[in-house]
Design a protein around this motif. Structure first.
Motif, mmCIF file in Angstrom:
data_model
loop_
_atom_site.group_PDB
_atom_site.id
_atom_site.type_symbol
_atom_site.label_atom_id
_atom_site.label_comp_id
_atom_site.label_asym_id
_atom_site.label_seq_id
_atom_site.Cartn_x
_atom_site.Cartn_y
_atom_site.Cartn_z
ATOM 1 N N PRO A 88 0.821 -1.220 0.000
ATOM 2 C CA PRO A 88 0.000 0.000 0.000
ATOM 3 C C PRO A 88 0.852 1.266 0.000
ATOM 4 O O PRO A 88 0.344 2.358 -0.235
ATOM 5 C CB PRO A 88 -0.817 -0.117 1.293
ATOM 6 N N ARG A 89 2.160 1.131 0.254
ATOM 7 C CA ARG A 89 3.038 2.311 0.273
ATOM 8 C C ARG A 89 3.524 2.687 -1.122
ATOM 9 O O ARG A 89 4.287 3.637 -1.290
ATOM 10 C CB ARG A 89 4.274 2.035 1.132
ATOM 11 N N CYS A 111 4.441 -10.953 -3.710
ATOM 12 C CA CYS A 111 3.241 -10.838 -2.887
ATOM 13 C C CYS A 111 3.664 -10.792 -1.425
ATOM 14 O O CYS A 111 4.179 -11.787 -0.897
ATOM 15 C CB CYS A 111 2.319 -12.035 -3.102
ATOM 16 N N ARG A 113 2.989 -10.421 2.737
ATOM 17 C CA ARG A 113 2.025 -10.931 3.734
ATOM 18 C C ARG A 113 2.351 -10.304 5.077
ATOM 19 O O ARG A 113 3.363 -9.622 5.213
ATOM 20 C CB ARG A 113 2.126 -12.464 3.837
ATOM 21 N N TYR A 114 1.559 -10.565 6.075
ATOM 22 C CA TYR A 114 1.794 -10.092 7.445
ATOM 23 C C TYR A 114 1.932 -8.553 7.470
ATOM 24 O O TYR A 114 1.149 -7.880 6.841
ATOM 25 C CB TYR A 114 3.016 -10.797 8.062
ATOM 26 N N GLU A 115 2.982 -8.034 8.107
ATOM 27 C CA GLU A 115 3.169 -6.576 8.164
ATOM 28 C C GLU A 115 3.945 -6.064 6.957
ATOM 29 O O GLU A 115 4.247 -4.867 6.869
ATOM 30 C CB GLU A 115 3.887 -6.170 9.463
ATOM 31 N N GLY A 116 4.286 -6.955 6.051
ATOM 32 C CA GLY A 116 5.016 -6.542 4.854
ATOM 33 C C GLY A 116 6.375 -7.219 4.769
ATOM 34 O O GLY A 116 6.627 -8.226 5.430
ATOM 35 N N VAL A 130 4.410 -0.982 -5.848
ATOM 36 C CA VAL A 130 3.156 -0.667 -6.544
ATOM 37 C C VAL A 130 1.976 -0.987 -5.632
ATOM 38 O O VAL A 130 1.935 -2.048 -4.999
ATOM 39 C CB VAL A 130 3.042 -1.453 -7.873
ATOM 40 N N SER A 131 1.037 -0.041 -5.594
ATOM 41 C CA SER A 131 -0.148 -0.195 -4.742
ATOM 42 C C SER A 131 -1.405 -0.282 -5.596
ATOM 43 O O SER A 131 -1.484 0.303 -6.671
ATOM 44 C CB SER A 131 -0.250 1.035 -3.828
ATOM 45 N N LEU A 132 -2.398 -1.009 -5.080
ATOM 46 C CA LEU A 132 -3.703 -1.044 -5.761
ATOM 47 C C LEU A 132 -4.540 0.159 -5.391
ATOM 48 O O LEU A 132 -5.501 0.483 -6.070
ATOM 49 C CB LEU A 132 -4.492 -2.290 -5.338
ATOM 50 N N VAL A 136 -5.898 -1.379 2.725
ATOM 51 C CA VAL A 136 -4.939 -2.437 3.074
ATOM 52 C C VAL A 136 -5.579 -3.813 2.901
ATOM 53 O O VAL A 136 -6.608 -4.115 3.500
ATOM 54 C CB VAL A 136 -4.427 -2.247 4.526
ATOM 55 N N THR A 138 -5.119 -8.143 2.957
ATOM 56 C CA THR A 138 -4.433 -9.066 3.875
ATOM 57 C C THR A 138 -3.123 -9.576 3.267
ATOM 58 O O THR A 138 -2.219 -9.984 3.981
ATOM 59 C CB THR A 138 -5.319 -10.275 4.223
ATOM 60 N N GLY A 139 -3.039 -9.561 1.930
ATOM 61 C CA GLY A 139 -1.818 -10.053 1.290
ATOM 62 C C GLY A 139 -1.705 -9.530 -0.128
ATOM 63 O O GLY A 139 -2.669 -8.994 -0.690
ATOM 64 N N ALA A 143 -3.510 -8.229 -5.129
ATOM 65 C CA ALA A 143 -2.870 -7.113 -5.852
ATOM 66 C C ALA A 143 -2.123 -7.653 -7.075
ATOM 67 O O ALA A 143 -2.209 -7.083 -8.172
ATOM 68 C CB ALA A 143 -1.925 -6.370 -4.917
HETATM 69 N N1 SAM Z 1 1.766 -3.079 7.290
HETATM 70 C C1 SAM Z 1 1.605 -2.792 5.898
HETATM 71 C C2 SAM Z 1 1.359 -1.290 5.744
HETATM 72 O O1 SAM Z 1 0.691 -0.706 6.592
HETATM 73 O O2 SAM Z 1 1.769 -0.718 4.733
HETATM 74 C C3 SAM Z 1 0.456 -3.578 5.304
HETATM 75 C C4 SAM Z 1 0.759 -5.009 5.119
HETATM 76 S S1 SAM Z 1 -0.556 -5.881 4.361
HETATM 77 C C5 SAM Z 1 -1.475 -6.437 5.720
HETATM 78 C C6 SAM Z 1 0.226 -7.343 3.764
HETATM 79 C C7 SAM Z 1 0.585 -7.312 2.309
HETATM 80 O O3 SAM Z 1 -0.574 -7.132 1.523
HETATM 81 C C8 SAM Z 1 1.527 -6.228 1.866
HETATM 82 O O4 SAM Z 1 2.873 -6.546 2.125
HETATM 83 C C9 SAM Z 1 1.240 -6.141 0.379
HETATM 84 O O5 SAM Z 1 1.953 -7.131 -0.355
HETATM 85 C C10 SAM Z 1 -0.245 -6.473 0.318
HETATM 86 N N2 SAM Z 1 -1.092 -5.277 0.206
HETATM 87 C C11 SAM Z 1 -1.929 -4.792 1.134
HETATM 88 N N3 SAM Z 1 -2.570 -3.706 0.685
HETATM 89 C C12 SAM Z 1 -2.125 -3.472 -0.555
HETATM 90 C C13 SAM Z 1 -2.413 -2.479 -1.531
HETATM 91 N N4 SAM Z 1 -3.270 -1.493 -1.310
HETATM 92 N N5 SAM Z 1 -1.768 -2.557 -2.717
HETATM 93 C C14 SAM Z 1 -0.879 -3.541 -2.958
HETATM 94 N N6 SAM Z 1 -0.573 -4.513 -2.071
HETATM 95 C C15 SAM Z 1 -1.188 -4.482 -0.884
#
Ligand code: SAM
Length: 245
Positions: A88-89, A111, A113-116, A130-132, A136, A138-139, A143
């Motif tokens: 998401p960043r 891809c 998972r978890y906190e990244g 790249v973000s969608l 946020v 779950t994984g 995306a």
């Molecule tokens: N702690 C992270 C943060 O706040 O930026 C979020 C981690 S998320 C629960 C787990 C994974 O889901 C991320 O590492 C990413 O691969 C994917 N993910 C979550 N939201 C996403 C988005 N908006 N775009 C792309 N990937 C996403």
């Protein structure tokens, strides 16, 4: 075009990559998918792929060694240049980025998972984030599916007719005009008369106006960079005036 997808959950891709347009693209050899289980590249006997974050805090972080080993293994056997890290960043996925990625021969998508993912993965592999969108998941699997889908349909030959992608939303910076199909009337709602007229000039004009209007109402931010004609601009002025009245 070949996609290398790095994931802890390869089975999640069974449906999306084996149905409809993507299935046909694979069958015709235009697109290829290679799923890599990150766990296969774990370096300890327990196949650990995540660990607690340095500095404390909730959740787990994906370890650097398995991911870097996995990407290096892919790079050894391929011509991959670009690596995409879903997060998401990251930079938001848009049609322009999808078009750019569709010109690559091979692409790696990680891809998370978890906190990244441990930050050093990005530093060591040159991965682009790249973000969608601003939410946020779950994984990163969903995306990655979205990226694969948006990019694959722009690979020449994947869509039945090149026109289908050309008229899509965002292709000229505007949202698409409304679409209708048979029947011409349903529960009192008529298909706009002009679409039944057979007058292609009028149909094109009507569609252009609806595209401009939809973009004006839903995504005015897009108008700043859209390709607009003098007639489009005049119509936009009329729409803005109508709102002020
Ligand atoms: N702690 C992270 C943060 O706040 O930026 C979020 C981690 S998320 C629960 C787990 C994974 O889901 C991320 O590492 C990413 O691969 C994917 N993910 C979550 N939201 C996403 C988005 N908006 N775009 C792309 N990937 C996403």
């Amino acid at each position: 075009m070949k996609f290398h997808i790095l994931t802890l959950f390869p089975a999640m891709f069974d449906g999306p990559l084996t149905e409809s347009i993507l299935r046909r693209a694979v069958e015709s050899g235009l697109v290829e998918f290679s799923l890599h289980n990150i766990r296969d590249h774990a370096v300890d006997r327990h196949h650990t792929t995540d660990d607690a974050p340095y500095g404390g805090g909730a959740g787990m972080v994906m370890k650097v060694e398995p991911l870097v080993a996995c990407i290096e293994a892919v790079r050894e056997k391929s011509s991959v240049v670009r690596v995409i890290l879903t997060t998401p960043r990251g930079k938001p996925l848009d049609q322009q980025l999808a078009r750019e990625l569709a010109r690559e021969e091979e692409l790696v998508i990680i891809c998370g998972r978890y906190e990244g993912v441990d930050e050093r993965v990005r530093e060591l592999t040159g991965a682009e984030e790249v973000s969608l969108g601003d939410f946020v998941l779950t994984g990163g699997e969903i995306a990655a599916m979205a990226i694969v889908d948006a990019v694959s349909r722009l690979v020449p030959g994947v869509l039945g007719s090149e026109e289908s992608a050309e008229a899509d939303s965002f292709s000229d910076g505007l949202l698409e005009y409304p679409q209708y199909t048979r029947p011409a009337e349903f529960r009192g709602l008529q298909v706009p008369e002009v679409l039944l007229s057979g007058n292609h000039l009028e149909i094109a004009r009507w569609r252009r106006r609806r595209a401009v209007e939809k973009t004006f109402r839903e995504r005015p931010d897009l108008l700043a960079t859209a390709h607009l004609s003098a007639e489009d601009r005049k119509y936009l002025e009329e729409l803005a005036e109508a709102i002020q009245r």
